[in-house]
Structure formats: C-alpha cells, structure tokens
Enzyme design. Sequence first.
Site, PDB file in Angstrom:
ATOM      1  N   MET A  27       2.021  -0.052  -4.383  1.00 48.78           N
ATOM      2  CA  MET A  27       1.402  -1.509  -4.245  1.00 48.78           C
ATOM      3  C   MET A  27      -0.011  -1.467  -4.808  1.00 48.78           C
ATOM      4  O   MET A  27      -0.589  -2.615  -4.524  1.00 48.78           O
ATOM      5  CB  MET A  27       1.761  -2.044  -2.853  1.00 48.78           C
ATOM      6  N   GLY A  28      -0.355  -0.515  -5.425  1.00 53.83           N
ATOM      7  CA  GLY A  28      -1.763  -0.421  -5.996  1.00 53.83           C
ATOM      8  C   GLY A  28      -2.631  -0.265  -4.744  1.00 53.83           C
ATOM      9  O   GLY A  28      -2.614   0.163  -3.965  1.00 53.83           O
ATOM     10  N   TYR A  29      -4.111  -0.779  -5.195  1.00 54.96           N
ATOM     11  CA  TYR A  29      -5.245  -0.066  -4.487  1.00 54.96           C
ATOM     12  C   TYR A  29      -5.506   1.319  -4.116  1.00 54.96           C
ATOM     13  O   TYR A  29      -5.282   1.651  -2.905  1.00 54.96           O
ATOM     14  CB  TYR A  29      -5.335  -1.248  -3.145  1.00 54.96           C
ATOM     15  N   LEU A  30      -5.116   2.078  -5.077  1.00 54.61           N
ATOM     16  CA  LEU A  30      -4.687   3.498  -5.199  1.00 54.61           C
ATOM     17  C   LEU A  30      -5.696   4.337  -4.368  1.00 54.61           C
ATOM     18  O   LEU A  30      -7.008   3.951  -4.556  1.00 54.61           O
ATOM     19  CB  LEU A  30      -4.433   4.168  -6.223  1.00 54.61           C
ATOM     20  N   HIS A  34      -1.924   8.202  -2.973  1.00 54.45           N
ATOM     21  CA  HIS A  34      -1.039   7.915  -4.219  1.00 54.45           C
ATOM     22  C   HIS A  34      -1.489   9.101  -5.393  1.00 54.45           C
ATOM     23  O   HIS A  34      -0.654   9.661  -6.283  1.00 54.45           O
ATOM     24  CB  HIS A  34      -1.577   6.585  -4.769  1.00 54.45           C
ATOM     25  N   ASP A 147       4.794   7.082   5.358  1.00 51.94           N
ATOM     26  CA  ASP A 147       6.220   6.030   5.577  1.00 51.94           C
ATOM     27  C   ASP A 147       7.296   6.745   5.718  1.00 51.94           C
ATOM     28  O   ASP A 147       8.415   6.593   4.901  1.00 51.94           O
ATOM     29  CB  ASP A 147       5.976   4.916   4.300  1.00 51.94           C
ATOM     30  N   SER A 182      -4.600   4.899   3.340  1.00 52.37           N
ATOM     31  CA  SER A 182      -3.987   3.849   3.425  1.00 52.37           C
ATOM     32  C   SER A 182      -4.615   2.777   2.713  1.00 52.37           C
ATOM     33  O   SER A 182      -6.030   2.769   3.043  1.00 52.37           O
ATOM     34  CB  SER A 182      -3.521   3.398   4.689  1.00 52.37           C
ATOM     35  N   SER A 183      -3.911   2.139   1.963  1.00 56.39           N
ATOM     36  CA  SER A 183      -4.739   0.920   1.166  1.00 56.39           C
ATOM     37  C   SER A 183      -5.325   0.061   2.175  1.00 56.39           C
ATOM     38  O   SER A 183      -6.541  -0.654   1.973  1.00 56.39           O
ATOM     39  CB  SER A 183      -3.953   0.302   0.452  1.00 56.39           C
ATOM     40  N   ARG A 184      -4.705  -0.090   3.204  1.00 51.76           N
ATOM     41  CA  ARG A 184      -5.266  -0.897   4.400  1.00 51.76           C
ATOM     42  C   ARG A 184      -6.331  -0.617   5.188  1.00 51.76           C
ATOM     43  O   ARG A 184      -7.176  -1.215   6.009  1.00 51.76           O
ATOM     44  CB  ARG A 184      -4.155  -1.272   5.549  1.00 51.76           C
TER      45      ARG A 184
HETATM   46  P1  AMP Z   1       1.944   1.851  -0.933  1.00 52.94           P
HETATM   47  O1  AMP Z   1       1.104   1.722  -2.140  1.00 52.94           O
HETATM   48  O2  AMP Z   1       1.157   1.689   0.529  1.00 52.94           O
HETATM   49  O3  AMP Z   1       3.445   1.352  -1.058  1.00 52.94           O
HETATM   50  O4  AMP Z   1       2.489   3.330  -1.241  1.00 52.94           O
HETATM   51  C1  AMP Z   1       2.981   4.073  -2.226  1.00 52.94           C
HETATM   52  C2  AMP Z   1       3.462   5.213  -2.098  1.00 52.94           C
HETATM   53  O5  AMP Z   1       2.535   6.098  -1.603  1.00 52.94           O
HETATM   54  C3  AMP Z   1       4.629   5.427  -0.794  1.00 52.94           C
HETATM   55  O6  AMP Z   1       5.636   6.302  -1.148  1.00 52.94           O
HETATM   56  C4  AMP Z   1       3.771   5.878   0.179  1.00 52.94           C
HETATM   57  O7  AMP Z   1       4.445   6.477   1.366  1.00 52.94           O
HETATM   58  C5  AMP Z   1       2.661   6.637  -0.537  1.00 52.94           C
HETATM   59  N1  AMP Z   1       1.475   6.960   0.122  1.00 52.94           N
HETATM   60  C6  AMP Z   1       0.918   6.164   0.721  1.00 52.94           C
HETATM   61  N2  AMP Z   1      -0.065   6.596   1.744  1.00 52.94           N
HETATM   62  C7  AMP Z   1      -0.065   8.098   1.737  1.00 52.94           C
HETATM   63  C8  AMP Z   1      -0.906   9.061   2.066  1.00 52.94           C
HETATM   64  N3  AMP Z   1      -1.933   8.927   3.040  1.00 52.94           N
HETATM   65  N4  AMP Z   1      -0.146  10.372   1.765  1.00 52.94           N
HETATM   66  C9  AMP Z   1       0.768  10.541   0.924  1.00 52.94           C
HETATM   67  N5  AMP Z   1       1.469   9.438   0.570  1.00 52.94           N
HETATM   68  C10 AMP Z   1       1.073   8.108   0.777  1.00 52.94           C
END
Ligand code: AMP
Length: 278
Positions: A27-30, A34, A147, A182-184
Amino acid sequence: MKVISTVAEFKEERRRITGTVGFVPTMGYLHEGHVFLARRAKAENDVSVVSIFVNPTQFGPKEDFARYPRDPERDLSLLEKENTDLVFMPDAGKMYPQGFATWVDVEGVTGRLEGSTRPGHFRGVATVVAKLFNVVEPNKAYFGEKDAQQVVVIKRMVADLNMNLDVVVVPTHREPDGLAMSSRNVYLNTEERQAALVLWKSLNLARQLWSGQERSAQLVKQQLAALIGKEPLARIDYISIADPETLEELAEIRRNALVSLAVYVGKTRLIDNITLSS
Ligand code: AMP
C-alpha cells in the site's frame, strides 16, 4: 524501472515477459520491511514487480483510509535503488470501476483476530490480491510475516482457487529497538513511539515464559495484559495465542503457537506477532 498505472498497459507489458516474475503487493509509504520483500523478489526472479495501491475496500468506515500516509515519489526512488523492474500503481477507479460486483471471501480463518475486530477487512484484502494476481500473473508472491493472518488467508485463497503461484513469507523487519516497521508508525508522536515498544516487550515476555516451560495460554495472556496495562498510552484490542495454521485459540501451548497482538497506542492501532516453536 517502468511505472504503469493501467491494467491494460500492465497486461500488455506482462505478455512480453518470458522469464519468472516475483511480485510484492504493497500500500506504499514504503519502509525497509517493504524494501526487503522487493529485494527478495528481484533476487529470486527474472523480473520483479511491486504494486502500490491503498486499497479502499480493506478499510472499515471508521478506519484511516483517507489519512493513510502516501508518498509515491519517495516510494519510487526507493524501488529504483532496488532495481525493481515494474511498478504497478493503479488508481481506485481503475481497480473498482462502476458496476464492480465480485468479491473473494475466504471463510473460517478470517473470522478470528484481525477479522473479528475489522469486519470485511480480509474480504477487501483477498479481493484486491486476487485481482492483482490476475493482472501481474506472478510465479512467486512475497508477503511479510508481520501480517501473519494475511499470510494464512492468502495461502488458503491460492490453494482453494488453484492459483498458479508460490507464496513466499518474509520475516518481520524491525527497528533497532524491536518495533516492527509499519507505514502506520509515522502516526506516532515521540511519547507514543516509546510506548509502542510495549508490543515487542510483550512478545519477548511470551517467549521468555514459554522458554520457562509455561504452557497455559491463559496465564501467558494474563501476564502480557498486565505488562501492556502498565503502559498508560496503550490499550489492548486483542491478545491471541493460536494455532499458526487454523488460528484457533489454544488452551495449552504445545508445539507451535502464534502469539499475536493488536494494541492501540494513542489513536494508532499496531499489530505484531511471533511464532513459538519447539
Ligand atoms: P502494506 O503496505 O502494509 O500492505 O504491506 C505490504 C507487504 O509488506 C505485506 O506483505 C506486509 O506483510 C509486508 N510488511 C509490512 N511491514 C513489514 C515488516 N516490518 N517486515 C516485513 N514485511 C512487512
């Protein structure tokens, strides 16, 4: 690196690829987590694809869709450094045009944990991931252990719908002090950022109790709740100790157990997990 924003254009590009494709939906904001997924996709395939799409259908009406952080320029420069080959950045209108009416509902495992406090979340996730798989046609798709339930849901969907790809699970990437990236995390102010460490501390406490032969899930949960309860900025959404495959709550921690947490720190809801395995 080629950035593509329409399904038609991506499908045309896909037709020209003869080698293997590794895909990372985001969902971006890498962040670095990511980036690790993108790096794996690049290293293990001929062509790497990352999608950036803040999927509206996986957010509840009271959740943070509108304010979810976005910075496409920064995202693209990070992916460029990883030599990502293709970036798919559709807009919501293109993914959910007028008349859209088909949903992927994975039953059972979606009723628990995140599914129980975020109704409809996994319906949105499974639907968008199925759509993205149909557009990108990856040989391997990369998901983060962060996740954990999402991984269970996607694996179920891939098996049930006979999708022709491997799901690769990548360990959680953490800040030096242990907070899961986390992006959050950008929502947290300085005090909240400090308080957010309580998730990692709790997971470590669970591991410590498990190593000390504690086998009662209820007692472990109580100790975790007591630790989180001492942090004034934190509020527990759930603490779960479950079977890593069925996600059914365990009474006794025997072989493998997924310890997962959802905790509000201020107004920000954070999740994290570890797997205990003997
Ligand atoms: P998101 O952008 O939050 O939907 O995450 C995209 C992908 O990156 C998903 O498969 C997440 O599980 C993975 N992801 C997010 N945060 C982490 C992290 N800290 N370590 C590893 N993978 C992550």
